[in-house]
Scaffold this motif. Structure first.
Motif, PDB file in Angstrom:
ATOM      1  N   ARG A 141      34.619  51.430 -53.793  1.00  0.00           N
ATOM      2  CA  ARG A 141      34.027  52.735 -53.493  1.00  0.00           C
ATOM      3  C   ARG A 141      33.536  52.817 -52.050  1.00  0.00           C
ATOM      4  N   GLU A 195      25.019  50.980 -53.561  1.00  0.00           N
ATOM      5  CA  GLU A 195      25.417  52.045 -54.472  1.00  0.00           C
ATOM      6  C   GLU A 195      24.934  53.401 -53.985  1.00  0.00           C
ATOM      7  N   LYS A 196      23.742  53.450 -53.414  1.00  0.00           N
ATOM      8  CA  LYS A 196      23.220  54.705 -52.854  1.00  0.00           C
ATOM      9  C   LYS A 196      24.116  55.192 -51.716  1.00  0.00           C
ATOM     10  N   ASN A 245      27.294  56.553 -53.331  1.00  0.00           N
ATOM     11  CA  ASN A 245      27.059  57.831 -54.007  1.00  0.00           C
ATOM     12  C   ASN A 245      26.956  58.981 -53.016  1.00  0.00           C
ATOM     13  N   GLU A 246      26.176  58.777 -51.970  1.00  0.00           N
ATOM     14  CA  GLU A 246      25.954  59.869 -51.023  1.00  0.00           C
ATOM     15  C   GLU A 246      27.211  60.144 -50.199  1.00  0.00           C
ATOM     16  N   GLU A 268      30.290  59.736 -51.324  1.00  0.00           N
ATOM     17  CA  GLU A 268      31.203  60.442 -52.223  1.00  0.00           C
ATOM     18  C   GLU A 268      30.810  61.914 -52.357  1.00  0.00           C
ATOM     19  N   ARG A 269      29.519  62.170 -52.403  1.00  0.00           N
ATOM     20  CA  ARG A 269      29.078  63.565 -52.449  1.00  0.00           C
ATOM     21  C   ARG A 269      29.523  64.306 -51.191  1.00  0.00           C
ATOM     22  N   VAL A 284      30.742  63.064 -59.136  1.00  0.00           N
ATOM     23  CA  VAL A 284      29.778  63.796 -58.327  1.00  0.00           C
ATOM     24  C   VAL A 284      29.448  65.133 -58.987  1.00  0.00           C
ATOM     25  N   LEU A 306      21.641  64.952 -56.683  1.00  0.00           N
ATOM     26  CA  LEU A 306      22.978  64.734 -57.236  1.00  0.00           C
ATOM     27  C   LEU A 306      22.991  65.192 -58.691  1.00  0.00           C
TER      28      LEU A 306
END
Length: 308
Positions: A57, A244-245, A248-249, A251-252, A297, A308
């Motif tokens: 990722r 992971e943060k 995630n951000e 991917e957003r 997302v 999110l």
């Protein structure tokens, strides 16, 4: 210069501690202590082991995306640029993996004799101390080396050692120093190198002071198990507890941009609507788009600049 002397003093003191049975390596308890914010899986020696899924990722995260998230999490000094590169292509695959760190210092005979004697006791059979680091590597590691910016006689690898690193890790190398045999290393498919320079000389007048200890790469402190992510601008070192943060951000951001561009191409919304706060209807359409694309997302009531 003062900072470098302090760092060398700390590492030399660590090597002298009775608790350290091996060459300049933290004990498992020490590795656990300096990476205590990581709560996930670890290697047997205590080094954090971020999952392969999370590494995948992170492979599309660029420096700007990581920069913002890391600064927000309290890590403002995690990017280093101004490297010369080998096998790094614009638009090509990124280098991503778990850091195995090593630090070299300028040669001093008595200290070097001590390191070699202990290496012999520990069964380190390779003649070159740079090979001792390579011997520890496993798949999806990235070898990250502080070689105090040395160029001539500061070549951490040639193409033979490059082949070994790529065979073991499938990733690449970051060195605050140099490499040699650039032409040969270019022929190692997929092997990405970030170095300060290139030189035909061999590594000499240096001593390996530590493996899997905190090191400095330019303006960044790198710990064992940090996630190394490259992009055309340089290299970002992501602490495992915020990896992971970051993913995630990023991917957003990717999905927000992708949907926004599609809406503009379809002329469904104006640039002014896309660039400002989205309406509940737009958020609902965006979430449906993400679901249809198989992305996890989702945006909440605060929209693209909030939850999110």
């Amino acid at each position: 210069m003062k900072r470098r002397v302090i760092q060398l003093g700390i590492l030399t003191a660590l090597i002298a501690l009775p608790a350290l049975a091996q060459l300049g390596m933290f004990t498992k308890d020490q590795l656990l202590a300096i990476t205590s914010e990581w709560k996930g899986e670890r290697f047997p020696d205590g080094r954090p082991k971020v999952s392969d899924e999370l590494l995948d990722r992170l492979a599309t995260v660029d420096a700007e995306e990581a920069w913002g998230t890391l600064r927000g999490a309290g890590y403002p000094l995690q990017f280093e640029g101004n490297f010369k590169t080998v096998n790094v292509k614009l638009g090509g695959p990124r280098m991503v993996g778990r850091a195995v760190t090593a630090v070299f210092v300028p040669l001093r005979k008595d200290f070097n004799d001590y390191i070699n004697a202990n290496g012999k006791k520990e069964g380190r059979v390779s003649r070159g101390q740079n090979s001792w680091v390579i011997d520890t590597l496993v798949k999806r590691d990235v070898m990250v080396v502080d070689l105090f910016g040395k160029i001539e006689d500061g070549t951490i690898i040639g193409d033979n050692l490059g082949t070994s690193i790529m065979t073991k890790t499938g990733t690449g190398l970051v060195v605050d120093g140099s490499i040699r045999d650039v032409s040969g290393n270019q022929e190692i498919e997929g092997f990405q190198i970030f170095a300060r320079g290139f030189h035909p000389s061999a590594l000499r007048n240096t001593t390996l002071a530590g493996i899997n200890v905190p090191i400095r790469i330019g303006g960044v402190t790198v710990l064992p198990g940090d996630i190394v992510v490259s992009d055309p601008e340089g290299v970002t070192f992501i602490p495992p507890q915020v990896a992971e943060k970051v993913a995630n951000e990023a991917e957003r951001t990717h999905m927000v941009d992708e949907w926004g561009h599609k809406m503009l191409r379809d002329r469904k919304y104006t640039p002014g609507e896309i660039d400002t706060e989205w309406t509940p209807k737009m958020i609902e359409e965006f979430n449906a788009y993400c679901e249809a694309k198989g992305s996890k997302v989702r945006l909440g009531a605060k929209g693209k600049h909030g939850d999110l």
